[in-house]
Design an enzyme around this catalytic site. Structure first.
Site, PDB file in Angstrom:
ATOM      1  N   LEU A 193      35.306  45.643  39.765  1.00  0.00           N
ATOM      2  CA  LEU A 193      36.358  44.675  40.030  1.00  0.00           C
ATOM      3  C   LEU A 193      36.307  44.368  41.519  1.00  0.00           C
ATOM      4  CD1 LEU A 193      39.483  45.915  37.993  1.00  0.00           C
ATOM      5  CD2 LEU A 193      37.961  44.024  37.456  1.00  0.00           C
ATOM      6  N   ASP A 194      36.392  43.082  41.884  1.00  0.00           N
ATOM      7  CA  ASP A 194      36.378  42.708  43.289  1.00  0.00           C
ATOM      8  C   ASP A 194      37.495  43.416  44.048  1.00  0.00           C
ATOM      9  OD1 ASP A 194      34.291  41.046  42.758  1.00  0.00           O
ATOM     10  OD2 ASP A 194      35.504  39.221  42.643  1.00  0.00           O
ATOM     11  N   ARG A 195      37.335  43.462  45.342  1.00  0.00           N
ATOM     12  CA  ARG A 195      38.350  44.103  46.190  1.00  0.00           C
ATOM     13  C   ARG A 195      39.728  43.472  45.978  1.00  0.00           C
ATOM     14  NH1 ARG A 195      38.097  44.553  52.836  1.00  0.00           N
ATOM     15  NH2 ARG A 195      39.998  45.810  53.082  1.00  0.00           N
ATOM     16  N   THR A 197      40.747  41.907  43.257  1.00  0.00           N
ATOM     17  CA  THR A 197      41.100  41.832  41.841  1.00  0.00           C
ATOM     18  C   THR A 197      41.764  43.138  41.425  1.00  0.00           C
ATOM     19  OG1 THR A 197      39.214  40.381  41.385  1.00  0.00           O
ATOM     20  CG2 THR A 197      40.211  41.495  39.504  1.00  0.00           C
TER      21      THR A 197
END
Length: 335
Positions: A193-195, A197
């Site tokens: 998961l992106d930073r 997100t």
């Protein structure tokens, strides 16, 4: 487009009922955890007594030594911290062995091996498919590896500003900091998961399950809540449903819905693609800026009753369902 796919995340229970259920779950977990550690202490105590008894018997029979039986071994369960011995590894591929040892997924293990970071019998091996022999010793980061027997499965409700990795050279906060009290086993996240997100993230030391959930052929479904900088117009809504052509190919979503009919800038989207930043790129392609992205469901698991930044262990039923998830899709086709 029907919103049925998103109704299952609406909790009709009163807040007081939800809080009471959460308190009972925590109480049950604490009780089970205490019982588990009590059991481990008792097993160690019995093992020490058995070893002490054997030593005493050995001294009494010095004049006529006989072979002694090993003290009874206890089978580790749950999150046991007991030392482990290697299981038979004959003919097991090296990358699979690393996954079973809880180092990383098979795919990531292949990269580590190709980079020469893994040694067998103190000699570098760069072929991921290298077949191990029963007496081979495998080392990574100057540490001898043993197959992990105590498998751990953790669901984390990831907050923003944490990166999905085991360590970060830049010193940024990682998701492992949030679960450091959960287990002494080395676990790693499934997928990323992106930073910026938030939402459902699974962490485990089960290499086989990681490989399965990460492989495109299993079509693992995810549902996201997307907050845009402006309302999504009907024309763009239809374009997404029909499929978009991005720089890395065509992307199709499984379903799309306005999560809130009063606010057309909040969207629910379901898809099974694992391509990098795919949800953000879908909306950016149409000229929208994603202000917030939250994964509310992954492989059938939700963050219900798990506060942001908190975690819980998966139940046996949830683990069983994950292991048989979409199993029919990977069965060989009959001729």
């Amino acid at each position: 487009m029907s919103q049925d796919a998103f109704r299952k995340f609406i909790n009709p229970k009163k807040n007081s009922v939800v809080k009471e259920e959460l308190r009972q779950e925590k109480k049950k977990y604490k009780k089970e955890r205490a019982a588990f550690f009590d059991k481990i202490k008792e097993e160690k105590r019995l093992e020490r007594e058995a070893q002490k008894g054997n030593r005493t018997a050995g001294k009494a029979k010095k004049s006529a030594p006989v072979a002694q039986k090993e003290p009874p071994r206890t089978k580790p369960t749950g999150n046991s911290k007991t030392s482990q011995k290697a299981e038979p590894i004959s003919s097991m591929p090296l990358n699979k062995y690393l996954a079973h040892c809880g180092v990383c997924s098979r795919r990531d293990a292949a990269d580590l091996i190709k980079e020469g970071k893994v040694t067998v019998n103190k000699k570098p091996v760069t072929e991921p498919g290298y077949k191990l022999q029963p007496n081979d010793e495998v080392f990574f980061n100057n540490r001898k590896l043993f197959i992990t027997k105590n498998l751990v499965y953790i669901l984390l409700n990831k907050p923003k500003d944490y990166i999905t990795t085991t360590d970060d050279p830049q010193g940024r906060k990682t998701v492992l900091e949030l679960i450091k009290s959960a287990t002494s086993e080395r676990v790693y996240p499934i997928g990323r998961l992106d930073r910026n997100t938030s939402g459902v993230l699974l962490l485990t030391n089960d290499g086989d399950l990681t490989q399965k959930l990460s492989h495109p052929s299993y079509e693992v479904r995810k549902i996201y809540e997307v907050k845009l900088d402006k309302p999504l117009v009907k024309a763009d809504f239809d374009k997404i449903l029909k499929g978009l052509i991005l720089e890395d190919g065509v992307i199709h979503v499984d379903s799309l819905a306005y999560a809130d009919n009063r606010d057309k800038s909040v969207i629910g989207i379901e898809l099974h693609s694992g391509r990098n930043r795919i949800v953000r790129r879908i909306f950016e392609h149409l000229g929208y800026d994603v202000k917030g992205l939250d994964r509310v469901m992954y492989a059938g698991l939700t963050k219900k009753n798990v506060e942001r930044g908190k975690w819980r262990f998966l139940s046996e039923k949830e683990i069983r369902l994950l292991k048989y998830l979409n199993a029919s899709k990977n069965k060989p086709k009959k001729a």
